[in-house]
Design an enzyme around this catalytic site. Structure first.
Site, PDB file in Angstrom:
ATOM      1  N   CYS A  88      90.502  47.143  10.467  1.00  0.00           N
ATOM      2  CA  CYS A  88      91.674  46.899  10.376  1.00  0.00           C
ATOM      3  C   CYS A  88      92.747  48.054   9.954  1.00  0.00           C
ATOM      4  O   CYS A  88      92.614  48.457   9.037  1.00  0.00           O
ATOM      5  CB  CYS A  88      92.332  45.402  10.119  1.00  0.00           C
ATOM      6  N   GLU A 123      81.392  19.261  26.689  1.00  0.00           N
ATOM      7  CA  GLU A 123      80.199  18.129  26.452  1.00  0.00           C
ATOM      8  C   GLU A 123      80.585  17.014  27.249  1.00  0.00           C
ATOM      9  O   GLU A 123      81.368  16.453  26.453  1.00  0.00           O
ATOM     10  CB  GLU A 123      79.924  18.041  25.104  1.00  0.00           C
ATOM     11  N   GLY A 132      80.658  14.677  30.834  1.00  0.00           N
ATOM     12  CA  GLY A 132      79.845  13.911  32.025  1.00  0.00           C
ATOM     13  C   GLY A 132      80.206  14.939  33.349  1.00  0.00           C
ATOM     14  O   GLY A 132      80.754  15.923  33.385  1.00  0.00           O
ATOM     15  N   GLU A 175      84.078  44.937   5.141  1.00  0.00           N
ATOM     16  CA  GLU A 175      84.298  46.376   4.568  1.00  0.00           C
ATOM     17  C   GLU A 175      84.355  46.242   3.017  1.00  0.00           C
ATOM     18  O   GLU A 175      84.020  46.929   2.164  1.00  0.00           O
ATOM     19  CB  GLU A 175      85.140  47.206   5.155  1.00  0.00           C
ATOM     20  N   ALA A 194      82.924  18.485  33.883  1.00  0.00           N
ATOM     21  CA  ALA A 194      82.089  19.569  34.065  1.00  0.00           C
ATOM     22  C   ALA A 194      82.338  20.221  35.373  1.00  0.00           C
ATOM     23  O   ALA A 194      82.497  21.578  35.343  1.00  0.00           O
ATOM     24  CB  ALA A 194      80.705  19.256  33.858  1.00  0.00           C
ATOM     25  N   ALA A 238      71.654  11.030  34.047  1.00  0.00           N
ATOM     26  CA  ALA A 238      71.500   9.634  33.913  1.00  0.00           C
ATOM     27  C   ALA A 238      71.208   8.815  35.189  1.00  0.00           C
ATOM     28  O   ALA A 238      71.330   9.364  36.264  1.00  0.00           O
ATOM     29  CB  ALA A 238      73.018   9.129  33.298  1.00  0.00           C
ATOM     30  N   MET A 239      70.646   7.535  34.804  1.00  0.00           N
ATOM     31  CA  MET A 239      70.405   6.570  35.936  1.00  0.00           C
ATOM     32  C   MET A 239      71.555   6.163  36.293  1.00  0.00           C
ATOM     33  O   MET A 239      72.685   6.335  35.861  1.00  0.00           O
ATOM     34  CB  MET A 239      69.491   5.543  35.244  1.00  0.00           C
TER      35      MET A 239
END
Lengths: 374, 374
Positions: free
Chosen positions: A75, A299, A301, A52, A305, A162-163
């Site tokens: 505010c 972020e 594995g 503002e 997660a 991932a492998m």
């Protein structure tokens, strides 16, 4: 033009603060007189003027009798700056159109009350959903004390990250990795696990040149990097300590031999909290909320997660899906042991779009996370 | 209006034959005189008139001096019907615009030659890519002897098709299941494995009322149902034998005690071919090509779908992705053992769209399948 038109412009301005306003919300303001925009402003950085103030300065005398569009309730208290509601009154604003209320239930509505008491006409809820979405993290923190939790994962078409060997560079392409840099840049904290540090040794920093974002030099900031290391396994030689920016190590019990670090690069702090033999993720999020984190990005594995998902702590899941098959020996997206269809965890689609050669899927949980101690 | 406009209309007409023309291709024809469409036609069913015959009938005398738009080169040979190129000449058509050539290299171009020899002006390749796509199966079969192979799978966000117990009903929603019925309806054959028969006992039929397709009663047909049963494990009581339509059992060695079936419901045939201790999938596809199959749909579990992918026999992968997590104990999308990133199998995105509450992803292989004996 209708109210939504000018509010949409105010939201565009607010969005310019996407990467720099935290712990404050992103806010924009547009001042309109006789159908002409005479002033525009947005909040750039905590400690700096509110939207503002910028817009009133921009409008000058033209603010008298004008309409102000604000994406967040002005505010009403004196903080680092004078109350914005007072500023609008003193400038002679005749009408205020607002998108959202102050999310803090204790002060919500007081800014609008102050304006109404000064005989300014106030209309609320214009593009409210859009304004809420822009500050989902700030809103959630004000209401619950917890940050907005975004879990980002990169996977193949067959849901693998991932492998079996751990080999994973690169599943997704450069455009998706650039997109992740932007997710980091908008986050107040980035959370990873000790496994990821030990396996990939990432810096976890925002690399401005990789984001594609144009921002004034002084507005760039590094998110707090949080490492969940319940068993104190990571060492002081991990790459993330050598990069500028603060680090927080979340553990079950603080090590007798804690890591030390050159303070010139940034602070290193420890936090501990345990629940059922693991780092207490809910308490950690409370801690991050207290530290003013609006949005945090996980972020990690599959294990960490999966733990966030299983605990119902995720607000947004972002999957970068690469057009490739990694096969049935490869590592799963999430460590999440479920046995029957009735245990499945369902989501709502939020967005699906192509990012380079990958598909980015955004989802939100069907049931909102339940606060553990509510 | 330009040529593309009328050819787009001809393709719309051709598409009306999506579910009924096999083993013939889907073909449409539009006849235009002085900018006005005077005749339209499409091929409905093998043995019935070609698209050009319908369109010329529709145009009547107005065909004289008109332009004909054909999505496929008019035939030059006498088959079940008289050659269409001759019909166009006799009707006095002045100009022909064609999308594709006859895909059979031995006859390709002869229809257009016949027209040119009659002093009709011919322009080729108008919307060729769109016309090829509509008949991808027919084109591939004419060129290679093999059908177009479409593998359809339903999965969760984390790439799982069923719980460890086998429980899988229902991952995807009713709209996705209806979409699968339409995939079946356009296919000449549907392939499944003995495992799926023994586990789920599906009928594998097209249920017209579930497709949402409006089609004249006599145009509905059931795809050939192919069961890959290398060890002759399925019994005559399997549900698919009780449903109308032909069945082919593909095995390594034909059982000494073959299944018999009420011939009124449809034929039951055996075919055998073995390669490396498994049913020879390549030879089976050759067999289906010889039987006039343009498009085949593989609807199977992880093992068979994985075998088709690993053998490089897949032309199109269709994944219905439900917004749910089934967890890391659940069954993988494909049985496909790969060890390093360099073995990954990459795809091109073809399409991504929401179908009900699920996301349908369509992909094609980055490398075209290589014919084993080419």
């Amino acid at each position: 033009m209708n109210h939504e038109y000018y509010m949409a412009r105010a939201l565009q301005l607010a969005k310019l603060g996407l990467y720099s306003t935290s712990p404050n919300p992103r806010v924009g303001c547009v001042i309109v007189r006789e159908g002409v925009i005479v002033g525009e402003g947005w909040h750039k950085k905590a400690g700096g003027p509110h939207a503002e103030v910028h817009a009133l300065q921009d409008a000058g005398d033209m603010a008298k009798g004008a309409t102000a569009y604000v994406t967040l309730e002005p505010c009403a208290h004196t903080g680092r700056t004078a109350p914005c509601a007072q500023g609008l009154i003193e400038a002679g604003i005749a009408e205020v159109i607002g998108a959202t209320r102050d999310p803090n239930p204790l002060v919500s509505g007081r800014g609008y009350d102050m304006l109404r008491d000064a005989d300014i006409e106030v209309t609320e809820h214009c593009l409210q959903a859009e304004a809420e979405a822009l500050n989902a993290g700030f809103m959630k923190r004000m209401r619950t004390g917890l940050p907005w939790v975004r879990v980002k994962l990169a996977q193949s078409l067959d849901g693998r990250t991932a492998m079996a060997s751990g080999e994973s560079q690169w599943i997704t392409g450069p455009a998706a990795r650039r997109d992740v840099q932007r997710l980091r840049a908008r986050s107040c904290a980035v959370i990873t696990g000790a496994d990821s540090i030990l396996l990939d040794n990432p810096a976890m920093t925002v690399r401005p040149e990789e984001t594609g974002i144009e921002l004034e030099e002084h507005l760039w900031r590094q998110p707090l990097r949080v490492v969940i290391d319940g068993r104190n396994r990571i060492g002081g030689d991990a790459k993330l300590f050598a990069q500028k920016g603060d680090v927080l190590i979340a553990t079950r019990k603080i090590s007798a031999d804690p890591i030390t670090r050159d303070e010139k690069l940034g602070k290193l702090a420890y936090w501990s909290g345990e629940s059922k033999g693991k780092v207490d993720l809910y308490a950690l999020l409370q801690e991050l909320g207290e530290r003013g984190c609006n949005e945090v990005l996980v972020e990690s594995g599959a294990a960490l997660a999966g733990a966030f998902v299983a605990a119902g702590l995720v607000d947004e899941l972002i999957l970068y899906c690469a057009p490739t098959l990694l096969g049935s020996n490869a590592r799963p997206l999430l460590s999440l042991p479920l046995d029957s269809m009735k245990e499945q965890i369902r989501w709502h689609w939020q967005d699906s779009r192509q990012v380079g050669d990958d598909l980015r899927l955004t989802l939100r949980p069907v049931k909102l996370p339940v606060a553990k101690e509510a």
